[in-house]
Design an enzyme around this catalytic site. Structure first.
Site, short mmCIF file in Angstrom:
data_model
loop_
_atom_site.label_atom_id
_atom_site.label_comp_id
_atom_site.label_asym_id
_atom_site.label_seq_id
_atom_site.Cartn_x
_atom_site.Cartn_y
_atom_site.Cartn_z
N ASN A 114 37.36 18.38 97.23
CA ASN A 114 37.01 18.96 98.52
C ASN A 114 36.72 20.43 98.48
O ASN A 114 35.92 20.95 99.23
CB ASN A 114 38.20 18.77 99.47
CG ASN A 114 37.82 17.88 100.63
OD1 ASN A 114 36.66 17.54 100.76
ND2 ASN A 114 38.78 17.53 101.44
N LYS A 166 10.62 7.52 71.55
CA LYS A 166 9.69 8.04 72.54
C LYS A 166 8.38 7.28 72.39
O LYS A 166 8.13 6.73 71.34
CB LYS A 166 9.44 9.54 72.32
CG LYS A 166 10.70 10.39 72.19
CD LYS A 166 11.29 10.70 73.54
CE LYS A 166 12.55 11.55 73.38
NZ LYS A 166 13.27 11.72 74.64
N GLU A 195 17.90 7.91 77.88
CA GLU A 195 18.91 7.72 78.94
C GLU A 195 18.34 7.00 80.16
O GLU A 195 19.08 6.35 80.89
CB GLU A 195 19.53 9.07 79.36
CG GLU A 195 18.57 10.07 79.97
CD GLU A 195 17.81 10.89 78.92
OE1 GLU A 195 17.13 11.84 79.32
OE2 GLU A 195 17.90 10.55 77.71
N HIS A 285 25.63 9.47 76.83
CA HIS A 285 24.64 10.48 77.17
C HIS A 285 25.09 11.21 78.43
O HIS A 285 25.69 10.61 79.31
CB HIS A 285 23.27 9.83 77.39
CG HIS A 285 22.17 10.84 77.47
ND1 HIS A 285 21.92 11.56 78.62
CD2 HIS A 285 21.28 11.28 76.55
CE1 HIS A 285 20.91 12.39 78.38
NE2 HIS A 285 20.50 12.25 77.15
#
Length: 466
Positions: A114, A166, A195, A285
């Protein structure tokens, strides 16, 4: 009037206790507090202590039925931050009983739930936490830890090599598996799902798992080494996540992966328990970490998120690369890398470590260096991270002019050359480029990689000058 006195009162009357002796069982927190103009630092620090424990904005009846002395958080020390105007480090002690055992989720809800929206504070950052052994012992921690992982993989005396496949989005499962195979065949230990590869229309998770498993087994058969691919089990629900982990186990692969911040600590801890029970390694990750840890004066420092992950459970975690960055950043990164790997870490403010941390034999986590690194960085990475680390080259593997497998060969040759040079007692900091150049002579793949990425200036001195 001894009875109940209604109304608003200063936090510091109750929650600022400079003479408090911290107990071995207390959870200690170091906050960087920037109070609003006109708010004294003691009041700001006390407000943080109150809001993360028993406090509320006004006096309440039920306080009379509670042992405040036992349960309240205490701001026990405040110091100004050197070189910053109106910024303080407030040290808060919270009693162990305020926290649920084995719940990182509850720990964070209590400590940072909080108070960060608090009006009296302009900004607030949680810099460090001291987790007492009594609390550490309620967590399972990493599914396996560094030593067990080495035994499972049968790889010793060097860092492990990885590669993120990739382009991260858009490959079909079959082409994805092909890239995995090529990298592993070339000499990497691991490949990795990005990820944000979960289960999208162009590649559903089950297809990906299947083709990656095939790639792993083919590469293992041809190289005689144990291989792995971090199969990302992150999903929209905990049930779906566990379903994916179960499928990975059925395929017999060694490791799965999770995005622990976007997935959440509750999901992560469930997955870590499943992984230990079923012999899966767990790669973590840290997607979303910069949202939380990037601002210098507000948020949560990554070292706290790293500690939380070690409690929640993970065998690898991404932790920055250090290379080519500033010296100070290097010290601080190495600080939390040690917090991940070692059993006992001394307080050391020069490395950003505010408290001595004793992990009492909780398994360690391998730090993963990933992002923008290539073969010329290898000596620096070997020097900085040492053997217990995973070095991940995404573009630095797949960007090789001859293809993926030669990319992997170049990285493996560079790593082995650096490890051998280090073991011979050579100084990687000073001779790094020369070591790589020499290895190029007998590895055309490495020579081609060195040509593409050219030498980089090493912006670092030898480790022993600290």
């Amino acid at each position: 009037s001894v009875g109940f006195k209604a109304g608003v009162k200063d936090y510091k009357l109750t929650y600022y206790t400079p003479d408090y002796e911290t107990k071995d069982t207390d959870i200690l927190a170091a906050f960087r507090v920037t109070p609003q103009p006109g708010v004294p630092p003691e009041e700001a620090g006390a407000a943080v202590a109150a809001e993360s424990s028993t406090g509320t904005w006004t006096t309440v009846w039920t306080x009379x039925x509670t042992s405040l002395d036992r349960y309240k958080g205490r701001c026990y020390h405040i110091e100004p931050v050197a070189g910053e105007e109106n910024q303080y480090i407030a040290y808060v002690a919270x009693x162990l009983d305020l926290f649920e055992e084995g719940s990182v989720t509850n720990m964070f809800t209590s400590i940072v739930g909080n108070v960060f929206g608090f009006k009296a504070l302009r900004a607030l950052r949680l810099e460090d936490l001291r987790i007492p052994p009594d609390y550490v012992k309620t967590f399972q921690g990493p599914p396996h830890g560094i030593q067990v992982e080495r035994d499972k993989l049968n790889k010793y005396g060097r860092p492990l090599l990885g590669c993120t496949i990739k382009p991260k989005l858009g490959l079909s499962a079959k082409n994805y598996g092909r890239a995995v195979y090529e990298c592993l065949r070339g000499g990497l230990d691991f490949t990795k799902d990005d990820e944000n590869v979960n289960s999208q229309p162009f590649m559903r998770w089950r297809d990906r798992f299947l083709f990656c498993a095939e790639a792993i087994y083919k590469a293992q058969a041809e190289t005689g080494e144990i291989k792995g691919h971090y199969l990302n089990a992150t999903a929209g629900t905990c049930e779906e996540m566990i379903k994916r982990a179960v499928f990975a186990r059925e395929l017999g692969v060694p490791i799965v992966m999770h995005d622990y911040l976007t997935g959440g600590f509750t999901a992560n801890t469930s997955l870590a328990h499943y992984c230990r029970d079923n012999g899966l390694l767990l790669h973590i990750h840290r997607a979303m970490h910069a949202v939380i840890d990037r601002q210098k004066n507000h948020g949560i420092h990554f070292r706290v998120l790293a500690k939380a992950l070690r409690m929640s459970g993970g065998d690898h975690i991404h932790s920055g690369t250090v290379v080519g960055k500033l010296e100070g950043e290097r010290e601080i990164t190495l600080g939390f890398v040690d917090l991940l790997r070692d059993d006992f870490i001394e307080k050391d403010r020069s490395r950003g470590i505010y408290f001595t941390q004793d992990w009492v034999s909780l398994p360690g986590v391998l730090p993963v260096a990933s992002g923008g690194i290539h073969v010329w960085h290898m000596p620096a990475l070997t020097e900085i991270f040492g053997d217990d680390s995973v070095l991940q080259f995404g573009g630095g593997t797949l960007g090789h002019p001859w293809g993926n497998a030669p990319g992997x060969v170049a990285n493996r040759v560079a790593l082995e050359a650096c490890v051998q040079a280090r073991n011979e007692g050579r100084d990687l900091a000073r001779e790094g480029n020369e070591i790589i150049r020499k290895a190029c002579k007998w590895s055309p793949e490495l020579a081609a990689a060195c040509e593409v990425w050219k030498e980089i200036k090493f912006e670092f001195e030898a480790m022993d000058t600290l």
